[in-house]
Design a protein around this motif. Structure first.
Motif, PDB file in Angstrom:
ATOM      1  N   SER A  81       0.831  -1.195   0.000  1.00 43.14           N
ATOM      2  CA  SER A  81       0.000   0.000   0.000  1.00 43.14           C
ATOM      3  C   SER A  81       0.870   1.251   0.000  1.00 43.14           C
ATOM      4  CB  SER A  81      -0.916   0.018   1.220  1.00 43.14           C
ATOM      5  OG  SER A  81      -0.160   0.152   2.400  1.00 43.14           O
ATOM      6  N   ALA A  82       0.239   2.361  -0.329  1.00 48.17           N
ATOM      7  CA  ALA A  82       0.878   3.673  -0.271  1.00 48.17           C
ATOM      8  C   ALA A  82      -0.079   4.601   0.452  1.00 48.17           C
ATOM      9  CB  ALA A  82       1.174   4.205  -1.669  1.00 48.17           C
ATOM     10  N   GLN A  83       0.493   5.566   1.167  1.00 49.64           N
ATOM     11  CA  GLN A  83      -0.350   6.499   1.897  1.00 49.64           C
ATOM     12  C   GLN A  83      -0.241   7.889   1.294  1.00 49.64           C
ATOM     13  OE1 GLN A  83       0.381   7.949   6.095  1.00 49.64           O
ATOM     14  NE2 GLN A  83      -1.387   6.609   6.417  1.00 49.64           N
ATOM     15  N   LEU A  84      -1.377   8.509   1.154  1.00 50.46           N
ATOM     16  CA  LEU A  84      -1.495   9.878   0.682  1.00 50.46           C
ATOM     17  C   LEU A  84      -2.053  10.685   1.837  1.00 50.46           C
ATOM     18  CD1 LEU A  84      -1.742  12.016  -1.631  1.00 50.46           C
ATOM     19  CD2 LEU A  84      -3.997  11.062  -2.057  1.00 50.46           C
ATOM     20  N   ILE A  85      -1.461  11.838   2.104  1.00 47.98           N
ATOM     21  CA  ILE A  85      -1.934  12.687   3.189  1.00 47.98           C
ATOM     22  C   ILE A  85      -2.490  13.970   2.588  1.00 47.98           C
ATOM     23  CG2 ILE A  85      -1.294  13.969   5.263  1.00 47.98           C
ATOM     24  CD1 ILE A  85       0.928  11.874   5.684  1.00 47.98           C
ATOM     25  N   LEU A  86      -3.765  14.215   2.847  1.00 42.13           N
ATOM     26  CA  LEU A  86      -4.434  15.428   2.387  1.00 42.13           C
ATOM     27  C   LEU A  86      -4.755  16.286   3.600  1.00 42.13           C
ATOM     28  CD1 LEU A  86      -6.946  13.829  -0.120  1.00 42.13           C
ATOM     29  CD2 LEU A  86      -4.789  14.957  -0.668  1.00 42.13           C
ATOM     30  N   LYS A  87      -4.425  17.549   3.523  1.00 41.40           N
ATOM     31  CA  LYS A  87      -4.680  18.451   4.640  1.00 41.40           C
ATOM     32  C   LYS A  87      -5.756  19.450   4.252  1.00 41.40           C
ATOM     33  CE  LYS A  87      -0.043  17.969   6.414  1.00 41.40           C
ATOM     34  NZ  LYS A  87       1.217  18.598   6.754  1.00 41.40           N
ATOM     35  N   ALA A  88      -6.560  19.806   5.233  1.00 38.78           N
ATOM     36  CA  ALA A  88      -7.602  20.821   5.028  1.00 38.78           C
ATOM     37  C   ALA A  88      -7.678  21.658   6.296  1.00 38.78           C
ATOM     38  CB  ALA A  88      -8.946  20.159   4.742  1.00 38.78           C
ATOM     39  N   ARG A  89      -8.058  22.913   6.132  1.00 40.88           N
ATOM     40  CA  ARG A  89      -8.198  23.771   7.303  1.00 40.88           C
ATOM     41  C   ARG A  89      -9.538  24.492   7.240  1.00 40.88           C
ATOM     42  NH1 ARG A  89      -6.904  28.904   5.441  1.00 40.88           N
ATOM     43  NH2 ARG A  89      -5.592  28.887   3.630  1.00 40.88           N
ATOM     44  N   LEU A  90     -10.034  24.802   8.398  1.00 39.38           N
ATOM     45  CA  LEU A  90     -11.265  25.574   8.483  1.00 39.38           C
ATOM     46  C   LEU A  90     -10.934  27.040   8.278  1.00 39.38           C
ATOM     47  CD1 LEU A  90     -13.007  23.913  11.529  1.00 39.38           C
ATOM     48  CD2 LEU A  90     -13.700  23.778   9.137  1.00 39.38           C
ATOM     49  N   GLU A  91     -11.729  27.675   7.449  1.00 41.80           N
ATOM     50  CA  GLU A  91     -11.505  29.086   7.158  1.00 41.80           C
ATOM     51  C   GLU A  91     -12.850  29.792   7.114  1.00 41.80           C
ATOM     52  OE1 GLU A  91      -9.311  31.843   3.793  1.00 41.80           O
ATOM     53  OE2 GLU A  91      -9.225  29.668   3.629  1.00 41.80           O
ATOM     54  N   GLU A  92     -12.935  30.912   7.816  1.00 38.86           N
ATOM     55  CA  GLU A  92     -14.166  31.695   7.807  1.00 38.86           C
ATOM     56  C   GLU A  92     -14.005  32.858   6.840  1.00 38.86           C
ATOM     57  OE1 GLU A  92     -17.071  34.168  10.812  1.00 38.86           O
ATOM     58  OE2 GLU A  92     -15.691  32.699  11.649  1.00 38.86           O
ATOM     59  N   ILE A  93     -14.950  32.955   5.895  1.00 38.09           N
ATOM     60  CA  ILE A  93     -14.949  34.038   4.910  1.00 38.09           C
ATOM     61  C   ILE A  93     -16.349  34.649   4.903  1.00 38.09           C
ATOM     62  CG2 ILE A  93     -14.621  34.672   2.489  1.00 38.09           C
ATOM     63  CD1 ILE A  93     -12.874  32.133   2.213  1.00 38.09           C
ATOM     64  N   GLU A  94     -16.418  35.916   5.265  1.00 40.29           N
ATOM     65  CA  GLU A  94     -17.688  36.651   5.275  1.00 40.29           C
ATOM     66  C   GLU A  94     -18.802  35.865   5.967  1.00 40.29           C
ATOM     67  OE1 GLU A  94     -18.722  38.291   1.482  1.00 40.29           O
ATOM     68  OE2 GLU A  94     -16.696  39.037   1.146  1.00 40.29           O
ATOM     69  N   ASN A  95     -18.533  35.422   7.186  1.00 42.77           N
ATOM     70  CA  ASN A  95     -19.478  34.710   8.049  1.00 42.77           C
ATOM     71  C   ASN A  95     -19.850  33.315   7.564  1.00 42.77           C
ATOM     72  OD1 ASN A  95     -19.590  36.857   9.885  1.00 42.77           O
ATOM     73  ND2 ASN A  95     -21.146  37.881   8.639  1.00 42.77           N
ATOM     74  N   ASP A  96     -19.190  32.799   6.535  1.00 42.29           N
ATOM     75  CA  ASP A  96     -19.379  31.417   6.107  1.00 42.29           C
ATOM     76  C   ASP A  96     -18.134  30.624   6.479  1.00 42.29           C
ATOM     77  OD1 ASP A  96     -21.951  31.536   4.984  1.00 42.29           O
ATOM     78  OD2 ASP A  96     -21.149  32.329   3.106  1.00 42.29           O
ATOM     79  N   LEU A  97     -18.314  29.354   6.818  1.00 45.88           N
ATOM     80  CA  LEU A  97     -17.216  28.486   7.211  1.00 45.88           C
ATOM     81  C   LEU A  97     -16.933  27.502   6.083  1.00 45.88           C
ATOM     82  CD1 LEU A  97     -15.345  27.877   9.625  1.00 45.88           C
ATOM     83  CD2 LEU A  97     -17.068  26.236  10.405  1.00 45.88           C
ATOM     84  N   PHE A  98     -15.652  27.359   5.733  1.00 46.59           N
ATOM     85  CA  PHE A  98     -15.242  26.468   4.660  1.00 46.59           C
ATOM     86  C   PHE A  98     -14.187  25.496   5.152  1.00 46.59           C
ATOM     87  CE2 PHE A  98     -16.805  30.241   2.584  1.00 46.59           C
ATOM     88  CZ  PHE A  98     -17.561  29.724   1.548  1.00 46.59           C
ATOM     89  N   LEU A  99     -14.266  24.262   4.662  1.00 44.51           N
ATOM     90  CA  LEU A  99     -13.190  23.300   4.837  1.00 44.51           C
ATOM     91  C   LEU A  99     -12.377  23.399   3.562  1.00 44.51           C
ATOM     92  CD1 LEU A  99     -11.961  21.168   6.679  1.00 44.51           C
ATOM     93  CD2 LEU A  99     -13.336  19.462   5.487  1.00 44.51           C
TER      94      LEU A  99
END
Length: 133
Positions: A81-99
């Motif tokens: 097997s191989a491992q892939l690491i994906l990163k995401a961060r929470l970000e607030e833009i104009e009162n909306d929250l995004f991953l």
């Protein structure tokens, strides 16, 4: 024929999430796969998020990151097997929250459960649950 099995695990690190994606080679040959997300293309094409009702979320902004090197092939021997690491961060833009992943983002809500799934070469991981606290 390329046969793979995918699983995903999620770890929260402050305001960020780390998605560990393991790709298992169940075919009878060594696979050479481009598992890089340098341009964000892997997330745009393969990552799906679902809400608490398991309804698929639409991707928000999709963007490409330029890179200089496209030669990121990974060899996976039969049974390995191989491992892939994906990163995401929470970000607030104009009162909306995004991953926000490299390549795309998803509009999310605080105190909700979501499900992560990756689909690659015709194989899908199980839906891995995680919470936005």
């Amino acid at each position: 024929m390329t046969k793979i099995k995918i699983n995903a695990e999620i770890e929260k690190d402050g305001e960020s999430f780390i998605f560990y994606v393991n790709i298992f080679n169940i075919s009878e040959e060594t696979l050479k796969l481009n598992l890089s997300n340098n341009t964000g293309g892997l997330v745009r094409e393969s990552v799906h998020l679902y809400d608490k009702n398991k309804d698929r979320l639409h991707k928000g902004i999709s963007y490409m990151t330029p890179i200089n090197d496209f030669t990121n092939l990974t060899s996976i021997e039969t049974g390995e097997s191989a491992q892939l690491i994906l990163k995401a961060r929470l970000e607030e833009i104009e009162n909306d929250l995004f991953l926000d992943f490299k390549g795309a983002n998803f509009n999310v809500n605080q105190d909700e459960t979501y499900y992560f799934q990756i689909e690659y070469l015709g194989a899908k991981s199980d839906m891995a649950p995680f919470n936005i606290d």
